[in-house]
Design an enzyme around this catalytic site. Structure first.
Site, PDB file in Angstrom:
ATOM      1  N   GLU A 160     -14.838  77.731  41.278  1.00  0.00           N
ATOM      2  CA  GLU A 160     -15.288  79.120  41.270  1.00  0.00           C
ATOM      3  C   GLU A 160     -16.318  79.348  40.160  1.00  0.00           C
ATOM      4  O   GLU A 160     -17.326  80.032  40.370  1.00  0.00           O
ATOM      5  CB  GLU A 160     -14.095  80.068  41.080  1.00  0.00           C
ATOM      6  CG  GLU A 160     -13.058  79.980  42.183  1.00  0.00           C
ATOM      7  CD  GLU A 160     -11.960  78.947  41.933  1.00  0.00           C
ATOM      8  OE1 GLU A 160     -10.899  79.092  42.559  1.00  0.00           O
ATOM      9  OE2 GLU A 160     -12.156  78.006  41.140  1.00  0.00           O
TER      10      GLU A 160
ATOM     11  N   ASP B  72      -6.504  68.964  35.167  1.00  0.00           N
ATOM     12  CA  ASP B  72      -7.267  70.114  35.667  1.00  0.00           C
ATOM     13  C   ASP B  72      -6.506  71.425  35.493  1.00  0.00           C
ATOM     14  O   ASP B  72      -7.096  72.448  35.185  1.00  0.00           O
ATOM     15  CB  ASP B  72      -7.635  69.906  37.137  1.00  0.00           C
ATOM     16  CG  ASP B  72      -8.670  70.913  37.613  1.00  0.00           C
ATOM     17  OD1 ASP B  72      -9.786  70.915  37.049  1.00  0.00           O
ATOM     18  OD2 ASP B  72      -8.369  71.694  38.521  1.00  0.00           O
TER      19      ASP B  72
END
Length: 147
Positions: free
Chosen positions: A56, A144
């Site tokens: 994003e 992550d």
């Protein structure tokens, strides 16, 4: 009659596949306005060595400065994490289309509680892509999501 593929979602999915082909984490995103794709990005944490280069964030960076995001839709292949959800709220992006929330639930309820229209597609391609990745690279996935 099969549904017509949504170009914004397909761009996000293609970006996720691209990230995986580059050795990265398979999460893609696309930002649209009135049905037109403004920008596409994918998770680049591995490729760029950048801890906040989630899909994003990459798409928003690719979009560059916008006077407003209040008329945009953000497509993402995976439910946004807290960092990406915060950015969605910060820029007042009103609608988020999510490929899947099975492999990672993200912050969908928080987005909804802040007035964001969240649609989860339950796209099997996205689920399979992330499951395969998480099985193959659990250490990279843990990195992550900061676990």
């Amino acid at each position: 009659m099969p549904e017509t593929p949504d170009p914004g979602f397909e761009a996000a999915f293609d970006a996720a596949v691209q990230s995986l082909s580059e050795g990265g984490i398979p999460i893609g995103a696309a930002l649209t306005r009135e049905g037109e794709i403004i920008a596409v990005g994918h998770n680049e944490r591995v490729q760029e060595g950048d801890p906040i280069a989630h899909g994003e964030m990459s798409a928003l960076r690719a979009a560059g400065r916008q006077q407003s995001y209040r008329d945009t839709t953000l497509y993402t292949t995976l439910a946004p994490c807290a960092m990406c959800a915060g950015t969605i709220i910060q820029f007042k992006i009103p609608r988020v289309i999510v490929g899947e929330d099975v492999t990672f639930p993200g912050e969908l309820e928080w987005l909804r509680s802040r007035g964001v229209d969240v649609v989860v597609l339950g796209d099997q391609r996205c689920i399979d892509l992330m499951r395969d990745f998480q099985d193959a690279r659990p250490e990279l996935w843990a990195e992550d999501i900061a676990e």
